[in-house]
Design a protein around this motif. Structure first.
Motif, PDB file in Angstrom:
ATOM      1  N   LEU A 117       0.830  -1.116   0.111  1.00 25.66           N
ATOM      2  CA  LEU A 117      -0.069  -0.131  -0.003  1.00 25.66           C
ATOM      3  C   LEU A 117       1.004   1.467   0.055  1.00 25.66           C
ATOM      4  N   ILE A 118       0.676   2.148  -0.873  1.00 23.68           N
ATOM      5  CA  ILE A 118       1.423   3.321  -0.899  1.00 23.68           C
ATOM      6  C   ILE A 118       0.545   4.532  -1.381  1.00 23.68           C
ATOM      7  N   GLY A 119       0.600   5.525  -0.603  1.00 20.07           N
ATOM      8  CA  GLY A 119      -0.077   6.661  -0.616  1.00 20.07           C
ATOM      9  C   GLY A 119      -0.067   7.904   0.032  1.00 20.07           C
ATOM     10  N   ALA A 120      -0.605   8.971  -0.252  1.00 18.97           N
ATOM     11  CA  ALA A 120      -0.524  10.283   0.663  1.00 18.97           C
ATOM     12  C   ALA A 120      -1.868  10.702   0.848  1.00 18.97           C
ATOM     13  N   PRO A 121      -2.225  11.849   1.697  1.00 17.95           N
ATOM     14  CA  PRO A 121      -3.434  12.433   1.823  1.00 17.95           C
ATOM     15  C   PRO A 121      -3.851  13.208   0.528  1.00 17.95           C
ATOM     16  N   TYR A 122      -2.821  13.542  -0.337  1.00 23.01           N
ATOM     17  CA  TYR A 122      -3.024  14.305  -1.351  1.00 23.01           C
ATOM     18  C   TYR A 122      -3.324  13.451  -2.718  1.00 23.01           C
ATOM     19  N   VAL A 123      -3.057  12.233  -2.609  1.00 23.83           N
ATOM     20  CA  VAL A 123      -3.418  11.436  -3.863  1.00 23.83           C
ATOM     21  C   VAL A 123      -4.779  10.887  -3.965  1.00 23.83           C
ATOM     22  N   ASP A 124      -5.275  10.888  -5.121  1.00 23.96           N
ATOM     23  CA  ASP A 124      -6.542  10.548  -5.493  1.00 23.96           C
ATOM     24  C   ASP A 124      -6.456   9.281  -6.606  1.00 23.96           C
ATOM     25  N   TYR A 125      -7.802   9.017  -6.965  1.00 28.99           N
ATOM     26  CA  TYR A 125      -8.013   8.014  -8.140  1.00 28.99           C
ATOM     27  C   TYR A 125      -7.326   8.161  -9.326  1.00 28.99           C
ATOM     28  N   ARG A 126      -6.584   9.296  -9.574  1.00 27.58           N
ATOM     29  CA  ARG A 126      -5.795   9.429 -10.912  1.00 27.58           C
ATOM     30  C   ARG A 126      -4.615   8.638 -11.137  1.00 27.58           C
ATOM     31  N   TRP A 127      -3.888   8.598  -9.778  1.00 24.33           N
ATOM     32  CA  TRP A 127      -2.673   7.624  -9.636  1.00 24.33           C
ATOM     33  C   TRP A 127      -3.005   6.257 -10.163  1.00 24.33           C
ATOM     34  N   ALA A 128      -4.039   5.514  -9.596  1.00 29.83           N
ATOM     35  CA  ALA A 128      -4.099   4.310 -10.107  1.00 29.83           C
ATOM     36  C   ALA A 128      -4.579   3.888 -11.504  1.00 29.83           C
ATOM     37  N   TYR A 154       0.865  15.125  -9.035  1.00 30.19           N
ATOM     38  CA  TYR A 154       0.622  15.839  -7.784  1.00 30.19           C
ATOM     39  C   TYR A 154       1.400  16.874  -7.238  1.00 30.19           C
ATOM     40  N   PRO A 155       1.283  18.266  -7.125  1.00 35.32           N
ATOM     41  CA  PRO A 155       2.382  19.203  -6.925  1.00 35.32           C
ATOM     42  C   PRO A 155       2.792  19.064  -5.562  1.00 35.32           C
ATOM     43  N   ASP A 156       2.084  18.380  -4.482  1.00 37.87           N
ATOM     44  CA  ASP A 156       2.516  18.083  -3.224  1.00 37.87           C
ATOM     45  C   ASP A 156       3.712  17.028  -3.115  1.00 37.87           C
ATOM     46  N   PHE A 157       3.651  16.510  -4.166  1.00 35.72           N
ATOM     47  CA  PHE A 157       4.826  15.294  -4.094  1.00 35.72           C
ATOM     48  C   PHE A 157       6.085  15.792  -3.739  1.00 35.72           C
ATOM     49  N   ALA A 158       6.945  15.390  -2.922  1.00 38.75           N
ATOM     50  CA  ALA A 158       8.268  15.857  -2.492  1.00 38.75           C
ATOM     51  C   ALA A 158       9.246  14.744  -2.086  1.00 38.75           C
ATOM     52  N   TRP A 159      10.516  14.858  -2.227  1.00 32.95           N
ATOM     53  CA  TRP A 159      11.381  14.036  -1.841  1.00 32.95           C
ATOM     54  C   TRP A 159      11.610  14.159  -0.492  1.00 32.95           C
ATOM     55  N   ARG A 160      11.898  13.124   0.773  1.00 36.21           N
ATOM     56  CA  ARG A 160      12.283  13.321   1.873  1.00 36.21           C
ATOM     57  C   ARG A 160      13.329  13.892   2.181  1.00 36.21           C
ATOM     58  N   TYR A 161      13.615  14.874   3.084  1.00 40.23           N
ATOM     59  CA  TYR A 161      14.681  15.578   3.324  1.00 40.23           C
ATOM     60  C   TYR A 161      15.236  15.326   4.671  1.00 40.23           C
ATOM     61  N   ASP A 162      16.743  14.809   4.667  1.00 35.78           N
ATOM     62  CA  ASP A 162      17.226  14.357   6.051  1.00 35.78           C
ATOM     63  C   ASP A 162      18.056  15.736   6.441  1.00 35.78           C
ATOM     64  N   SER A 163      17.873  16.452   7.353  1.00 32.75           N
ATOM     65  CA  SER A 163      18.348  17.432   7.966  1.00 32.75           C
ATOM     66  C   SER A 163      19.706  16.840   8.971  1.00 32.75           C
ATOM     67  N   TYR A 164      19.762  15.665   9.164  1.00 35.62           N
ATOM     68  CA  TYR A 164      20.736  15.396   9.848  1.00 35.62           C
ATOM     69  C   TYR A 164      22.202  15.165   9.126  1.00 35.62           C
ATOM     70  N   ASP A 165      21.886  15.116   7.672  1.00 35.58           N
ATOM     71  CA  ASP A 165      23.170  14.945   7.078  1.00 35.58           C
ATOM     72  C   ASP A 165      22.900  15.925   5.696  1.00 35.58           C
ATOM     73  N   PRO A 166      23.327  17.083   6.073  1.00 35.33           N
ATOM     74  CA  PRO A 166      23.152  18.408   5.367  1.00 35.33           C
ATOM     75  C   PRO A 166      24.004  18.124   3.992  1.00 35.33           C
ATOM     76  N   ALA A 167      25.274  17.145   3.955  1.00 29.66           N
ATOM     77  CA  ALA A 167      25.913  17.254   2.780  1.00 29.66           C
ATOM     78  C   ALA A 167      25.206  16.184   1.984  1.00 29.66           C
ATOM     79  N   ARG A 168      24.307  15.373   2.397  1.00 32.29           N
ATOM     80  CA  ARG A 168      23.440  14.308   1.632  1.00 32.29           C
ATOM     81  C   ARG A 168      22.142  14.368   2.008  1.00 32.29           C
ATOM     82  N   PRO A 169      21.453  15.380   1.941  1.00 33.10           N
ATOM     83  CA  PRO A 169      20.060  15.593   2.543  1.00 33.10           C
ATOM     84  C   PRO A 169      18.866  14.770   2.085  1.00 33.10           C
TER      85      PRO A 169
END
Length: 448
Positions: A311-322, A382-397
């Motif tokens: 199961l993969i999803g997010a609050p901003y995802v709708d039927y269009r992805w499937a 989806y404009p709200d799609f984003a890559w997860r950002y890791d602030s603990y590794d600023p050189a490779r976030p």
């Protein structure tokens, strides 16, 4: 059992391929289908269910009375997946048999008995069942692992864990760290081999050195297509000479019998024991080398549901992805429009729209290609799609870069590349890896 001593390793030649050494099943491993204890009794682990001919390395070692470990002080790296056909753990069986001198057990991520969640361990403690010291090996570097081996007095290291075939599953890196530590203390290394549940085909991008981490410590592709025994041979031949200064003094692989590289786990008759809390079924393992990449996005990868990574999803995802994914008609998989509410991890308590992957043909299904198409479509829709950002590794976030081995996949998809372009970018490096690993393979069947 593939058994390589130091003299044989150096005789393999300057090319460094252990596969150049002739290998044969060792009589000490045993080929009978039941151990001296009989079904359900310590020492043997019983007969394979339903007349199955597939035997894991652990079952073969148990059937011989653990001869491969005789006369050695043994340290065992395992977890709840290290079982025999009677469903008892190899540690409990070894300990009760009296045939193995276990001086320590080493627990990986989630722990020896499997009580810890993702990113956690059980700590160092005394096992209440056996009285053995269990050392916390999760996240241990080479120096710490070496110290633990010396403290325990280990002469032979045994590795028996069910891997799931993805580079970012941490158990194989615990194994590699243990191999380096074994070189440091001049210990034998024995792998009790198990099938790769996603088969023997290598897939996906190569890890690149700047992006190595605990979810990809060395340069292999995302779905390596090898058993842990084959990986140990590859690590020993390709990486240990540079990282540890020499190869293992002795590497033994007690091989699986009756398994072909093209055989899905569901056809093996082996019981599936959850190797980690979010890997509940063989179906999960089939999709994980691909959908595990969603850990590097702001979409839920299904943690906190009963079907993680399916199961993969997010609050901003709708039927269009499937609908977009169904229109691609990808081989071996269908996408169902789905809604779910995670109980922990991302989007806890919030309804997420998304898809559930249904694998219809495990032999044709390509988990990484399928997940790439999912990422491409999600970024486009989806404009709200984003890559997860890791602030603990600023050189490779960006976490996705560590999962995929470089910035390439992220930058391509962000720039609007389609699935063909993304997958095509790693075709040459994948072919090179596939050729490089071949001398280390032990089992028959298609590799690509």
């Amino acid at each position: 059992m593939t058994n390589l001593n130091r003299r044989q390793l150096f005789a393999a030649g300057a090319a460094g391929t252990v596969g150049a050494v002739a290998t044969a099943a060792s009589a000490s491993a045993g080929d009978d289908h039941g151990g001296p204890g009989g079904p359900g009794k310590p020492g043997g682990g019983g007969r394979p269910p339903h007349g199955a001919t597939l035997l894991t390395g652990a079952q073969r070692a148990a059937a011989s009375g653990w001869k491969v470990l005789a006369g050695q002080k043994v340290g065992v790296i395992t977890n709840p997946t290290g079982i025999l056909t009677n469903l008892r753990t190899v540690v409990d069986e070894m300990h009760e048999s009296g045939a193995v001198d276990i001086v320590g057990v080493f627990g990986p991520e989630h722990g020896f008995r499997g009580t810890a969640q993702a990113g956690d361990s059980e700590g160092t403690h005394t096992d209440p069942r056996t009285g053995l010291t269990v050392y916390d090996a999760y996240g241990a570097g080479v120096e710490k692992m070496t110290t633990m081996f010396r403290t325990a007095g280990v002469e032979t290291v045994v590795f028996d864990i069910q891997d799931v075939g993805a580079r970012f599953y941490t158990y194989i890196w615990t194994m590699y760290t243990a191999m380096r530590a074994a070189v440091a203390v001049d210990a034998r290394f024995v792998v009790l081999d198990r099938p790769n549940p996603v088969g023997g085909t290598a897939r996906g991008p190569m890890m690149t050195t700047p992006w190595t981490s605990g979810v990809g410590a060395k340069e292999i592709v995302q779905a390596h297509g090898m058993t842990v025994g084959e990986l140990a041979r590859y690590f020993d031949g390709e990486f240990l000479p540079a990282d540890a200064g020499e190869r293992l003094g002795e590497l033994s692989v007690v091989e699986v019998t009756g398994w072909s590289r093209s055989t899905p786990f569901a056809e093996t008759d082996l019981p599936w024991v959850t190797p980690s809390p979010n890997m509940p079924t063989p179906d999960t393992a089939l999709v994980y080398p691909g959908t595990g990449m969603f850990e590097g996005t702001n979409l839920s990868e299904g943690r906190g549901t009963t079907r993680p990574f399916e199961l993969i999803g997010a609050p901003y995802v709708d039927y269009r992805w499937a609908e977009a994914l169904a229109a691609l008609d990808l081989p071996g998989v269908m996408f169902r429009e789905a809604y779910f509410t995670p109980t922990f991890s991302k989007h806890t308590g919030v309804v997420c729209g998304g898809v559930q992957l249904h694998v219809t043909d495990a032999r044709r299904f390509d988990p990484i290609r399928s997940a790439v198409e999912m990422l491409v479509a999600a970024k486009r829709l989806y404009p709200d799609f984003a890559w997860r950002y890791d602030s603990y590794d600023p050189a490779r976030p960006y976490w996705i870069d560590k999962l995929t081995g470089s910035q390439r996949l992220r930058t391509q998809i962000s720039a609007g590349a389609d699935g063909d372009e993304v997958v095509g970018a790693w075709r040459r490096e994948l072919a090179a890896f596939d050729a490089r690993r071949r001398p280390y393979l032990l089992y028959r069947g298609a590799t690509r």
